[in-house]
Write an enzyme that holds these catalytic residues in place. Structure first.
Site, PDB file in Angstrom:
ATOM      1  N   ASN A 110       0.856  -1.193   0.000  1.00 45.78           N
ATOM      2  CA  ASN A 110       0.000   0.000   0.000  1.00 45.78           C
ATOM      3  C   ASN A 110       0.885   1.234   0.000  1.00 45.78           C
ATOM      4  O   ASN A 110       1.993   1.205   0.535  1.00 45.78           O
ATOM      5  CB  ASN A 110      -0.864  -0.005   1.268  1.00 45.78           C
ATOM      6  N   HIS A 112       0.871   5.118   1.450  1.00 47.31           N
ATOM      7  CA  HIS A 112       0.175   5.921   2.462  1.00 47.31           C
ATOM      8  C   HIS A 112       0.855   7.293   2.543  1.00 47.31           C
ATOM      9  O   HIS A 112       2.086   7.368   2.583  1.00 47.31           O
ATOM     10  CB  HIS A 112       0.250   5.208   3.818  1.00 47.31           C
ATOM     11  N   SER A 139       4.861   6.697   2.386  1.00 48.87           N
ATOM     12  CA  SER A 139       5.494   5.409   2.688  1.00 48.87           C
ATOM     13  C   SER A 139       4.805   4.320   1.890  1.00 48.87           C
ATOM     14  O   SER A 139       3.578   4.338   1.750  1.00 48.87           O
ATOM     15  CB  SER A 139       5.336   5.060   4.174  1.00 48.87           C
ATOM     16  N   ASP A 148      -2.380   0.551   8.284  1.00 52.55           N
ATOM     17  CA  ASP A 148      -1.113   1.177   7.879  1.00 52.55           C
ATOM     18  C   ASP A 148       0.038   0.790   8.814  1.00 52.55           C
ATOM     19  O   ASP A 148       0.917   1.609   9.108  1.00 52.55           O
ATOM     20  CB  ASP A 148      -1.262   2.714   7.813  1.00 52.55           C
TER      21      ASP A 148
END
Ligand code: GAR
Length: 200
Positions: A110, A112, A139, A148
């Site tokens: 992912n 973020h 990140s 996260d």
């Protein structure tokens, strides 16, 4: 060379998705996009993906009411049909269920918009400004069950200016996201291929 089949999940604009698809055009990139999937039928990123020649699909969360796992089982089925081997979340704005996260553990990353572990969740830039931070960033991380919270693969930083607003920070950070994500996804693919070459 071996290229992992890449599924990209989006909810909106899809600018990070475009940066991944563009990067994957390179002959030596270790992933090839096979599906861009949105939970929102109106996501602008779907049109952008089609223009780039990538297959798209929609699994509308509204059709599943409050049954989040049923929604994600439907997403999972589409991804498996396409032979997806690694998922990149690119502005996918729903928190995933433990069932889905466990199913794709070690194969899902992912991006973020904060310097994790700072500011998981929403409103990252407003929180950085309110805290008086001197830098902001983004990140790319492995997805685990905490929001996260997974191991960070790579970060990019920008200096916060006195006249920054949350909107301006998001805008100034976006080109950094577009540089960071393809490079971090390359690292993630390389880790999978090193760890588990027999699965591809
Ligand atoms: C990006 O800034 C991404 O970092 C953020 O949403 C935006 C999506 O833009 N993601 C999150 O906030 C995830 N929690 P895009 O659709 O143009 O890639």
């Amino acid at each position: 060379m071996t290229k992992l089949a890449l599924g990209i999940l989006i909810s909106g604009r899809g600018s990070n998705m475009v940066s991944l698809v563009d990067a994957a055009l390179a002959a030596d990139y270790p992933a090839r996009p096979v599906l861009v999937l949105s939970n929102r039928p109106t996501a602008a990123g779907l049109i952008r993906a089609q223009a780039l020649g990538v297959e798209t699909d929609v699994v509308d969360h509204k059709a599943f009411g409050t049954d989040r796992e049923a929604h994600e089982r439907a997403i999972d089925a589409r991804l498996r049909e396409k032979g997806v081997e690694i998922i990149a979340l690119a502005g996918y704005m729903r928190v995933l269920t433990p069932w889905f996260v466990r199913r794709w553990q070690g194969r899902m990353v992912n991006i973020h918009p904060s310097l994790l572990p700072k500011y998981p969740g929403l409103n990252t830039h407003a929180r950085a400004l309110a805290a008086g931070d001197t830098e902001a960033g983004c990140s790319v991380h492995w997805v685990t069950e905490g929001v996260d919270a997974g191991e960070v693969i790579a970060r990019a930083r920008i200096t916060i200016c006195p006249d920054d607003t949350a909107e301006r920070l998001a805008e100034r950070l976006l080109p950094e996201e577009h540089r960071l994500y393809p490079e971090a996804l390359r690292q993630a693919c390389d880790q999978i291929l090193t760890r588990d070459p027999s699965t591809v």
